[in-house]
Motif scaffolding. Structure first.
Motif, PDB file in Angstrom:
ATOM      1  N   GLN A 147      16.516  11.289  -9.967  1.00 41.92           N
ATOM      2  CA  GLN A 147      15.706  10.836 -11.084  1.00 41.92           C
ATOM      3  C   GLN A 147      14.935   9.576 -10.690  1.00 41.92           C
ATOM      4  O   GLN A 147      15.483   8.687 -10.028  1.00 41.92           O
ATOM      5  N   LEU A 148      13.672   9.493 -11.081  1.00 48.07           N
ATOM      6  CA  LEU A 148      12.836   8.342 -10.750  1.00 48.07           C
ATOM      7  C   LEU A 148      13.314   7.097 -11.499  1.00 48.07           C
ATOM      8  O   LEU A 148      13.466   7.115 -12.718  1.00 48.07           O
ATOM      9  N   VAL A 149      13.546   6.027 -10.753  1.00 45.67           N
ATOM     10  CA  VAL A 149      13.971   4.746 -11.322  1.00 45.67           C
ATOM     11  C   VAL A 149      12.803   3.763 -11.402  1.00 45.67           C
ATOM     12  O   VAL A 149      12.623   3.058 -12.389  1.00 45.67           O
ATOM     13  N   ASP A 150      11.994   3.732 -10.347  1.00 49.55           N
ATOM     14  CA  ASP A 150      10.907   2.759 -10.283  1.00 49.55           C
ATOM     15  C   ASP A 150       9.917   3.220  -9.216  1.00 49.55           C
ATOM     16  O   ASP A 150      10.240   4.058  -8.357  1.00 49.55           O
ATOM     17  N   TYR A 151       8.705   2.685  -9.269  1.00 49.35           N
ATOM     18  CA  TYR A 151       7.699   2.988  -8.248  1.00 49.35           C
ATOM     19  C   TYR A 151       6.654   1.880  -8.236  1.00 49.35           C
ATOM     20  O   TYR A 151       6.550   1.088  -9.174  1.00 49.35           O
ATOM     21  N   GLY A 152       5.887   1.822  -7.160  1.00 48.26           N
ATOM     22  CA  GLY A 152       4.872   0.790  -7.060  1.00 48.26           C
ATOM     23  C   GLY A 152       4.008   0.978  -5.829  1.00 48.26           C
ATOM     24  O   GLY A 152       4.170   1.938  -5.064  1.00 48.26           O
ATOM     25  N   PHE A 153       3.096   0.035  -5.627  1.00 51.83           N
ATOM     26  CA  PHE A 153       2.127   0.103  -4.536  1.00 51.83           C
ATOM     27  C   PHE A 153       2.080  -1.235  -3.820  1.00 51.83           C
ATOM     28  O   PHE A 153       2.131  -2.288  -4.457  1.00 51.83           O
ATOM     29  N   ALA A 154       2.006  -1.188  -2.496  1.00 54.79           N
ATOM     30  CA  ALA A 154       1.883  -2.399  -1.680  1.00 54.79           C
ATOM     31  C   ALA A 154       0.578  -2.329  -0.897  1.00 54.79           C
ATOM     32  O   ALA A 154       0.362  -1.403  -0.115  1.00 54.79           O
ATOM     33  N   TYR A 155      -0.291  -3.311  -1.106  1.00 55.09           N
ATOM     34  CA  TYR A 155      -1.676  -3.265  -0.640  1.00 55.09           C
ATOM     35  C   TYR A 155      -1.844  -3.951   0.714  1.00 55.09           C
ATOM     36  O   TYR A 155      -1.307  -5.047   0.945  1.00 55.09           O
ATOM     37  N   ARG A 156      -2.638  -3.354   1.583  1.00 54.51           N
ATOM     38  CA  ARG A 156      -2.852  -3.916   2.916  1.00 54.51           C
ATOM     39  C   ARG A 156      -3.635  -5.233   2.881  1.00 54.51           C
ATOM     40  O   ARG A 156      -3.591  -6.012   3.834  1.00 54.51           O
ATOM     41  N   ARG A 157      -4.335  -5.512   1.765  1.00 53.35           N
ATOM     42  CA  ARG A 157      -5.109  -6.753   1.661  1.00 53.35           C
ATOM     43  C   ARG A 157      -4.421  -7.796   0.782  1.00 53.35           C
ATOM     44  O   ARG A 157      -5.055  -8.767   0.359  1.00 53.35           O
ATOM     45  N   ASP A 158      -3.141  -7.613   0.534  1.00 53.93           N
ATOM     46  CA  ASP A 158      -2.386  -8.647  -0.158  1.00 53.93           C
ATOM     47  C   ASP A 158      -2.501  -9.942   0.647  1.00 53.93           C
ATOM     48  O   ASP A 158      -2.242  -9.958   1.850  1.00 53.93           O
ATOM     49  N   PRO A 159      -2.892 -11.046   0.004  1.00 52.21           N
ATOM     50  CA  PRO A 159      -3.139 -12.284   0.758  1.00 52.21           C
ATOM     51  C   PRO A 159      -1.887 -12.934   1.343  1.00 52.21           C
ATOM     52  O   PRO A 159      -1.990 -13.753   2.259  1.00 52.21           O
ATOM     53  N   SER A 160      -0.724 -12.582   0.822  1.00 53.35           N
ATOM     54  CA  SER A 160       0.506 -13.227   1.288  1.00 53.35           C
ATOM     55  C   SER A 160       1.431 -12.285   2.046  1.00 53.35           C
ATOM     56  O   SER A 160       1.922 -12.627   3.126  1.00 53.35           O
ATOM     57  N   PHE A 161       1.665 -11.096   1.487  1.00 49.02           N
ATOM     58  CA  PHE A 161       2.650 -10.185   2.063  1.00 49.02           C
ATOM     59  C   PHE A 161       2.085  -8.755   2.148  1.00 49.02           C
ATOM     60  O   PHE A 161       2.470  -7.876   1.394  1.00 49.02           O
ATOM     61  N   PRO A 162       1.148  -8.517   3.061  1.00 47.08           N
ATOM     62  CA  PRO A 162       0.510  -7.197   3.138  1.00 47.08           C
ATOM     63  C   PRO A 162       1.455  -6.113   3.648  1.00 47.08           C
ATOM     64  O   PRO A 162       2.344  -6.373   4.450  1.00 47.08           O
ATOM     65  N   GLN A 163       1.259  -4.913   3.135  1.00 47.00           N
ATOM     66  CA  GLN A 163       1.858  -3.702   3.673  1.00 47.00           C
ATOM     67  C   GLN A 163       0.717  -2.720   3.903  1.00 47.00           C
ATOM     68  O   GLN A 163      -0.429  -2.994   3.549  1.00 47.00           O
ATOM     69  N   ASP A 164       1.013  -1.573   4.449  1.00 50.62           N
ATOM     70  CA  ASP A 164      -0.041  -0.655   4.879  1.00 50.62           C
ATOM     71  C   ASP A 164      -0.393   0.358   3.790  1.00 50.62           C
ATOM     72  O   ASP A 164      -0.291   1.577   4.002  1.00 50.62           O
ATOM     73  N   ASP A 165      -0.808  -0.140   2.617  1.00 51.84           N
ATOM     74  CA  ASP A 165      -1.201   0.732   1.498  1.00 51.84           C
ATOM     75  C   ASP A 165      -0.115   1.761   1.175  1.00 51.84           C
ATOM     76  O   ASP A 165      -0.383   2.959   1.026  1.00 51.84           O
ATOM     77  N   ILE A 166       1.099   1.281   1.049  1.00 47.86           N
ATOM     78  CA  ILE A 166       2.253   2.155   0.828  1.00 47.86           C
ATOM     79  C   ILE A 166       2.520   2.309  -0.667  1.00 47.86           C
ATOM     80  O   ILE A 166       2.535   1.328  -1.414  1.00 47.86           O
ATOM     81  N   THR A 167       2.728   3.546  -1.079  1.00 45.19           N
ATOM     82  CA  THR A 167       3.223   3.812  -2.423  1.00 45.19           C
ATOM     83  C   THR A 167       4.713   4.129  -2.304  1.00 45.19           C
ATOM     84  O   THR A 167       5.106   4.963  -1.501  1.00 45.19           O
ATOM     85  N   TRP A 168       5.531   3.410  -3.082  1.00 44.97           N
ATOM     86  CA  TRP A 168       6.986   3.585  -2.956  1.00 44.97           C
ATOM     87  C   TRP A 168       7.592   4.142  -4.239  1.00 44.97           C
ATOM     88  O   TRP A 168       7.078   3.935  -5.343  1.00 44.97           O
ATOM     89  N   PHE A 169       8.678   4.878  -4.048  1.00 45.05           N
ATOM     90  CA  PHE A 169       9.379   5.526  -5.150  1.00 45.05           C
ATOM     91  C   PHE A 169      10.877   5.332  -4.952  1.00 45.05           C
ATOM     92  O   PHE A 169      11.424   5.697  -3.913  1.00 45.05           O
ATOM     93  N   LEU A 170      11.526   4.722  -5.929  1.00 43.36           N
ATOM     94  CA  LEU A 170      12.982   4.569  -5.906  1.00 43.36           C
ATOM     95  C   LEU A 170      13.585   5.622  -6.829  1.00 43.36           C
ATOM     96  O   LEU A 170      13.273   5.674  -8.025  1.00 43.36           O
ATOM     97  N   MET A 171      14.435   6.464  -6.270  1.00 44.38           N
ATOM     98  CA  MET A 171      15.102   7.519  -7.018  1.00 44.38           C
ATOM     99  C   MET A 171      16.612   7.309  -6.989  1.00 44.38           C
ATOM    100  O   MET A 171      17.145   6.737  -6.037  1.00 44.38           O
ATOM    101  N   GLN A 172      17.280   7.777  -8.014  1.00 43.67           N
ATOM    102  CA  GLN A 172      18.734   7.683  -8.102  1.00 43.67           C
ATOM    103  C   GLN A 172      19.330   9.060  -8.280  1.00 43.67           C
ATOM    104  O   GLN A 172      18.826   9.873  -9.042  1.00 43.67           O
ATOM    105  N   LYS A 173      20.402   9.310  -7.552  1.00 38.43           N
ATOM    106  CA  LYS A 173      21.097  10.586  -7.649  1.00 38.43           C
ATOM    107  C   LYS A 173      21.995  10.586  -8.875  1.00 38.43           C
ATOM    108  O   LYS A 173      22.838   9.693  -9.035  1.00 38.43           O
ATOM    109  N   CYS A 174      21.814  11.540  -9.738  1.00 35.83           N
ATOM    110  CA  CYS A 174      22.589  11.613 -10.978  1.00 35.83           C
ATOM    111  C   CYS A 174      23.565  12.787 -10.939  1.00 35.83           C
ATOM    112  O   CYS A 174      23.408  13.715 -10.172  1.00 35.83           O
TER     113      CYS A 174
END
Length: 206
Positions: free
Chosen positions: A179-206
């Motif tokens: 089941q989806l718990v949370d999700y988000g996006f990390a941008y390659r042009r973040d001025p402090s902590f860039p990532q490579d345009d990654i979309t992340w999904f945290l799921m939990q096993k129920c």
């Protein structure tokens, strides 16, 4: 080591070794730490982790700062990366093999794959999804390039080496216990902590 796909041989060989030089250092560690603080803020009681495709352990270094004493394990296909990974986590916890040849013998609180599914042969994804589910004791974190429909794009002058799709959606369709718990996006042009345009999904096993 024999391989089932061209993509495995690509990452086990010289290209995978060159990747090591481009993906290390203090700035990346800081970005990874910031990434996991956000991606795992709704997770609880993480004492063990299995990372699929860990390279030299930059993700696990960050996770060890968040969860000191965490029982960390990893799978890595490239020999040089696997050797360096063995200096980050106990070498006995490093499986130098292809994900396609790895069979989980236990479950971990957190199962992680980050920037790896995008480089795998699409025909092999269902069995990789099954391995991720089998290894997941509680949480599965998938962090990849997202696209609503499957697409292949050139990667550093190479074709059929990078694919975008809704990996997390396909995993949850295949394994409804997640089941989806949370999700988000990390941008390659973040001025402090860039990532490579990654979309992340945290799921939990129920």
């Amino acid at each position: 080591m024999s391989f089932k796909t061209e993509q495995e041989a690509f990452w086990a060989g010289d290209f995978g070794t060159e990747y090591i030089k481009r993906n290390q250092g203090g700035a990346l560690l800081a970005s990874n730490l910031n990434f996991f603080v956000k991606a795992l803020c709704r997770a609880r009681d993480i004492h063990s982790c299995m990372e699929f495709g860990a390279n030299i352990g930059m993700n696990l270094k960050a996770l060890n700062l968040l969860y000191p004493g965490m029982d960390a394990h990893a799978v890595e296909i490239n020999a040089e990366a696997a050797t360096l990974l063995g200096t980050v986590i106990p070498s006995a916890n490093v499986r130098h093999t292809s994900i396609l040849d790895f069979s989980p013998s236990r479950q971990w609180d957190l199962t992680l794959i980050k920037g790896v599914l995008i480089h795998m042969n699409p025909d092999m994804l269902p069995q990789v999804y099954d391995k991720l589910f089998a290894a997941c004791g509680r949480y599965l974190l998938v962090a990849e390039y997202y696209n609503p429909s499957p697409v292949a794009i050139p990667y550093r002058g190479n074709s059929d080496r990078l694919f975008k799709r809704d990996f997390a959606g396909e995993i949850m369709d295949r394994h409804p216990q997640l089941q989806l718990v949370d999700y988000g996006f990390a941008y390659r042009r973040d001025p402090s902590f860039p990532q490579d345009d990654i979309t992340w999904f945290l799921m939990q096993k129920c």
